[in-house]
Scaffold this motif. Structure first.
Motif, PDB file in Angstrom:
ATOM      1  N   VAL A 110      32.784   8.602  67.156  1.00  0.00           N
ATOM      2  CA  VAL A 110      33.394   7.514  66.383  1.00  0.00           C
ATOM      3  C   VAL A 110      34.304   6.722  67.323  1.00  0.00           C
ATOM      4  N   PRO A 111      34.120   5.411  67.422  1.00  0.00           N
ATOM      5  CA  PRO A 111      34.820   4.659  68.461  1.00  0.00           C
ATOM      6  C   PRO A 111      36.288   4.355  68.203  1.00  0.00           C
ATOM      7  N   HIS A 112      36.769   4.549  66.974  1.00  0.00           N
ATOM      8  CA  HIS A 112      38.144   4.132  66.669  1.00  0.00           C
ATOM      9  C   HIS A 112      38.751   5.060  65.628  1.00  0.00           C
ATOM     10  N   VAL A 113      39.972   5.506  65.876  1.00  0.00           N
ATOM     11  CA  VAL A 113      40.670   6.423  64.970  1.00  0.00           C
ATOM     12  C   VAL A 113      42.084   5.913  64.718  1.00  0.00           C
ATOM     13  N   ILE A 114      42.490   5.907  63.453  1.00  0.00           N
ATOM     14  CA  ILE A 114      43.858   5.590  63.064  1.00  0.00           C
ATOM     15  C   ILE A 114      44.412   6.805  62.344  1.00  0.00           C
ATOM     16  N   VAL A 115      45.601   7.265  62.746  1.00  0.00           N
ATOM     17  CA  VAL A 115      46.203   8.438  62.112  1.00  0.00           C
ATOM     18  C   VAL A 115      47.597   8.096  61.602  1.00  0.00           C
ATOM     19  N   ALA A 116      48.018   8.834  60.592  1.00  0.00           N
ATOM     20  CA  ALA A 116      49.312   8.604  59.963  1.00  0.00           C
ATOM     21  C   ALA A 116      50.284   9.711  60.320  1.00  0.00           C
ATOM     22  N   SER A 117      51.354   9.329  61.006  1.00  0.00           N
ATOM     23  CA  SER A 117      52.483  10.215  61.209  1.00  0.00           C
ATOM     24  C   SER A 117      53.616   9.753  60.296  1.00  0.00           C
ATOM     25  N   SER A 118      54.827  10.179  60.577  1.00  0.00           N
ATOM     26  CA  SER A 118      55.923   9.931  59.649  1.00  0.00           C
ATOM     27  C   SER A 118      57.239   9.709  60.391  1.00  0.00           C
ATOM     28  N   ALA A 157      43.160  10.902  72.768  1.00  0.00           N
ATOM     29  CA  ALA A 157      42.929   9.591  73.368  1.00  0.00           C
ATOM     30  C   ALA A 157      42.933   9.689  74.887  1.00  0.00           C
ATOM     31  N   SER A 158      43.859  10.482  75.413  1.00  0.00           N
ATOM     32  CA  SER A 158      43.984  10.630  76.854  1.00  0.00           C
ATOM     33  C   SER A 158      42.860  11.476  77.444  1.00  0.00           C
ATOM     34  N   CYS A 159      42.541  12.574  76.785  1.00  0.00           N
ATOM     35  CA  CYS A 159      41.563  13.511  77.343  1.00  0.00           C
ATOM     36  C   CYS A 159      40.123  13.046  77.167  1.00  0.00           C
ATOM     37  N   TYR A 160      39.843  12.371  76.048  1.00  0.00           N
ATOM     38  CA  TYR A 160      38.454  12.071  75.707  1.00  0.00           C
ATOM     39  C   TYR A 160      38.177  10.572  75.617  1.00  0.00           C
ATOM     40  N   ASP A 161      39.114   9.773  76.087  1.00  0.00           N
ATOM     41  CA  ASP A 161      38.936   8.319  76.131  1.00  0.00           C
ATOM     42  C   ASP A 161      38.603   7.755  74.758  1.00  0.00           C
ATOM     43  N   GLN A 162      39.336   8.219  73.743  1.00  0.00           N
ATOM     44  CA  GLN A 162      39.163   7.708  72.396  1.00  0.00           C
ATOM     45  C   GLN A 162      40.154   6.566  72.145  1.00  0.00           C
ATOM     46  N   ALA A 163      39.728   5.574  71.378  1.00  0.00           N
ATOM     47  CA  ALA A 163      40.624   4.494  70.951  1.00  0.00           C
ATOM     48  C   ALA A 163      41.391   4.977  69.730  1.00  0.00           C
ATOM     49  N   VAL A 164      42.696   5.189  69.899  1.00  0.00           N
ATOM     50  CA  VAL A 164      43.526   5.798  68.857  1.00  0.00           C
ATOM     51  C   VAL A 164      44.727   4.904  68.560  1.00  0.00           C
ATOM     52  N   LEU A 165      45.076   4.827  67.284  1.00  0.00           N
ATOM     53  CA  LEU A 165      46.288   4.157  66.858  1.00  0.00           C
ATOM     54  C   LEU A 165      47.039   5.101  65.938  1.00  0.00           C
ATOM     55  N   ALA A 166      48.226   5.526  66.358  1.00  0.00           N
ATOM     56  CA  ALA A 166      49.033   6.471  65.576  1.00  0.00           C
ATOM     57  C   ALA A 166      50.230   5.729  64.995  1.00  0.00           C
ATOM     58  N   PHE A 167      50.281   5.640  63.676  1.00  0.00           N
ATOM     59  CA  PHE A 167      51.377   4.974  62.985  1.00  0.00           C
ATOM     60  C   PHE A 167      52.400   5.996  62.495  1.00  0.00           C
ATOM     61  N   ARG A 168      53.678   5.627  62.552  1.00  0.00           N
ATOM     62  CA  ARG A 168      54.721   6.369  61.849  1.00  0.00           C
ATOM     63  C   ARG A 168      55.101   5.587  60.599  1.00  0.00           C
ATOM     64  N   PHE A 169      54.799   6.155  59.434  1.00  0.00           N
ATOM     65  CA  PHE A 169      55.124   5.523  58.156  1.00  0.00           C
ATOM     66  C   PHE A 169      56.582   5.795  57.788  1.00  0.00           C
ATOM     67  N   PHE A 170      57.182   4.833  57.105  1.00  0.00           N
ATOM     68  CA  PHE A 170      58.564   4.948  56.640  1.00  0.00           C
ATOM     69  C   PHE A 170      58.619   4.742  55.129  1.00  0.00           C
ATOM     70  N   ASN A 171      58.759   5.788  54.366  1.00  0.00           N
ATOM     71  CA  ASN A 171      59.015   5.710  52.920  1.00  0.00           C
ATOM     72  C   ASN A 171      58.161   4.660  52.228  1.00  0.00           C
ATOM     73  N   VAL A 172      56.861   4.867  52.293  1.00  0.00           N
ATOM     74  CA  VAL A 172      55.912   3.945  51.661  1.00  0.00           C
ATOM     75  C   VAL A 172      55.957   4.148  50.144  1.00  0.00           C
ATOM     76  N   PHE A 173      55.904   3.038  49.400  1.00  0.00           N
ATOM     77  CA  PHE A 173      55.936   3.137  47.935  1.00  0.00           C
ATOM     78  C   PHE A 173      55.054   2.050  47.338  1.00  0.00           C
ATOM     79  N   GLY A 174      54.716   2.227  46.053  1.00  0.00           N
ATOM     80  CA  GLY A 174      53.935   1.214  45.362  1.00  0.00           C
ATOM     81  C   GLY A 174      53.018   1.809  44.310  1.00  0.00           C
TER      82      GLY A 174
END
Length: 314
Positions: A110-118, A157-174
């Motif tokens: 899979v060419p692109h990964v987005i993950v959710a941190s906090s 991302a570093s070891c396997y040359d994956q395109a990664v975006l890691a977000f830190r979420f802040f108190n999401v609501f809705g």
């Protein structure tokens, strides 16, 4: 594009899928969810394929990720108090679960990964606003598990040359955020109590601050990241630098509802940080014109969505 969203029946995941269905670039949307905290109601009438199962099951992940263009990993066991009650469950779902997803990404190229941190990973670090280079000082098992989430993603991302975006979420609501369980977040708890005429229960003095972020802002940024295949070599705060106290939040909710609310103060909760505020510099470099909702706009949308559902429940 084929996009897979883990935790797709949950609060943020379902809101993201509601955003993505309107994008003509989306050919196939897949949700992976074991429904332990998510709800089928969140996906009603959406053209989304749901694979019911846990991210700890490699077979479920293989069935979901084959041919995917992007994986958005939102599946997690949330809540600081829940992690204090059961730290092993948080670790398995959040840390091991992330590693399972990343390995499935690797198997299926899979060419692109987005993950959710906090934002909880900043923990006891007193510096405000929270800049991504600050030393993490987690004070709860949940925060530790989220630190592992982002660290595993960036290491892959570093070891396997994956395109990664890691977000830190802040108190999401809705909308679609659960209010009626022991580990509910503060905004749905406050709104639910207000709508049925109960007092809002505030842990501590209420002067603790948070960077509340409306879910529509979060999903619009993620959707943009998917389409443009945005990646970054380090974590990115996904919040806009607001600092709102719980007392200010109650006052804003009173303004939205047009009436005063009763308040009850309870003891502070173990593992909660005192203050939180994002530095959004890195976010704005990657996303120069994000769709940003104010706290009031977000509260109004949340009240509108919850009104019928909360009153029906009561």
């Amino acid at each position: 594009m084929k996009v897979v969203v883990t935790g797709g029946a949950g609060f943020i995941g379902a809101n993201l899928l509601h955003t993505l269905v309107d994008n003509p670039l989306m050919d196939e949307l897949v949700a992976v969810d074991d429904l332990s905290t998510g709800s089928l109601d969140n996906l009603t009438d959406l053209p989304v394929r749901l694979l019911r199962g846990t991210v700890l099951d490699a077979k479920v992940l293989d069935a979901a990720l084959a041919g995917a263009d992007c994986v958005v990993h939102l599946g997690a066991l949330g809540s600081v108090p829940r992690s204090i009650d059961n730290p092993l469950a948080s670790h398995h779902a959040n840390a091991t679960g992330t590693l399972m997803v990343l390995e499935a990404v690797r198997r299926h190229d899979v060419p692109h990964v987005i993950v959710a941190s906090s934002s909880s990973v900043y923990g006891a670090n007193p510096v405000l606003p929270r800049q991504e280079a600050l030393r993490p000082m987690p004070v709860s098992p949940y925060a530790v598990s989220k630190l592992a989430t982002e660290a595993y993603a960036l290491a892959h991302a570093s070891c396997y040359d994956q395109a990664v975006l890691a977000f830190r979420f802040f108190n999401v609501f809705g909308p679609r955020q659960a209010a009626h369980h022991a580990y509910a977040a503060v905004v749905p708890r406050f709104v639910s109590a207000a709508l049925v005429g109960e007092p809002v229960r505030i842990h501590g003095d209420g002067r603790q601050t948070r960077d509340f972020t409306y879910v529509g802002s979060v999903t619009s940024v993620i959707a943009d990241a998917i389409v443009r295949r945005v990646s970054a070599p380090d974590v990115v705060n996904l919040a806009f630098g607001e600092r709102v106290s719980l007392l200010d939040l109650v006052a804003e909710l009173e303004s939205v509802l047009g009436r005063p609310l009763d308040r009850v103060h309870e003891p502070p909760r173990s593992g909660d940080v005192r203050d939180s505020q994002a530095d959004s510099t890195r976010l704005r470099e990657l996303f120069p014109s994000p769709r940003r909702y104010t706290t009031r706009e977000g509260l109004q949308a949340t009240v509108d969505w919850m009104s019928d559902r909360v009153l029906v429940r009561h």
